[in-house]
Write an enzyme that holds these catalytic residues in place. Sequence first.
Site, PDB file in Angstrom:
ATOM      1  N   HIS A 294     -11.641  15.740  85.877  1.00  0.00           N
ATOM      2  CA  HIS A 294     -11.382  17.083  85.375  1.00  0.00           C
ATOM      3  C   HIS A 294      -9.908  17.429  85.461  1.00  0.00           C
ATOM      4  O   HIS A 294      -9.106  16.708  86.062  1.00  0.00           O
ATOM      5  CB  HIS A 294     -12.217  18.112  86.147  1.00  0.00           C
ATOM      6  CG  HIS A 294     -11.930  18.173  87.612  1.00  0.00           C
ATOM      7  ND1 HIS A 294     -10.849  18.848  88.134  1.00  0.00           N
ATOM      8  CD2 HIS A 294     -12.586  17.633  88.678  1.00  0.00           C
ATOM      9  CE1 HIS A 294     -10.845  18.726  89.451  1.00  0.00           C
ATOM     10  NE2 HIS A 294     -11.893  17.992  89.812  1.00  0.00           N
TER      11      HIS A 294
ATOM     12  N   CYS B  10     -13.439  14.173  93.459  1.00  0.00           N
ATOM     13  CA  CYS B  10     -13.236  14.048  92.020  1.00  0.00           C
ATOM     14  C   CYS B  10     -11.883  13.411  91.693  1.00  0.00           C
ATOM     15  O   CYS B  10     -11.024  13.262  92.550  1.00  0.00           O
ATOM     16  CB  CYS B  10     -13.328  15.415  91.354  1.00  0.00           C
ATOM     17  SG  CYS B  10     -14.973  16.141  91.392  1.00  0.00           S
TER      18      CYS B  10
END
Length: 201
Positions: free
Chosen positions: A161, A177
Amino acid sequence: MTQKRIARAVNRRSFLAGAAAVLGTPAIAQQSQMPGSVEMESDIDEGVRRNISSFRSLDWRPYFSDLSRGAILVDITSRALHYWSEDESVYRLYPSSVPLSEELTRRGRTSVTFKDPSPDWRPTPSMKERNPEWPDYVPPGPDNPMGTRALHLSWTYYRIHGTHDTRKIGRRSSNGCIGLYNEHIEELYDMAEIGTQVLLI
């Protein structure tokens, strides 16, 4: 020296000086108060040197048997994300943020399962346990820790992301992440497909 050569030399020096200034920012100054942030690595000098020396283009063949639906390789050590299109016409290399510690790091094969054009954010149960003061939910928008786009992976809670905090890129700074500059995740989002294969090494 011709004017063109002088301009090229000055531009190169400006770029290198700017990059050194960004990469050399003390870790204490990079801690964000925004939800989703965690304490960043303290060995920034060593980490930056390793990152710069390892940030190079790679061939896809040692990592994938084919490029069906394209391929994404995330190199945790060099803090870089590589993308190859299925027809090999596109190759991209992006600097990334990676998990803060080995305990938060997952390696192996997965794939893109969902493309989120306007991601919101909720802390995972373990994140909330470590940081009970964090909000339970942050809607899409400029302060969202997920940035402007997100690629969900087949592993629960794991995403590639964007980030609103650009100081995280190139560092161990995430809860698991892989983060990219917003302009880079927007480009990758447009190229990646549902089913694009992903390998974290």
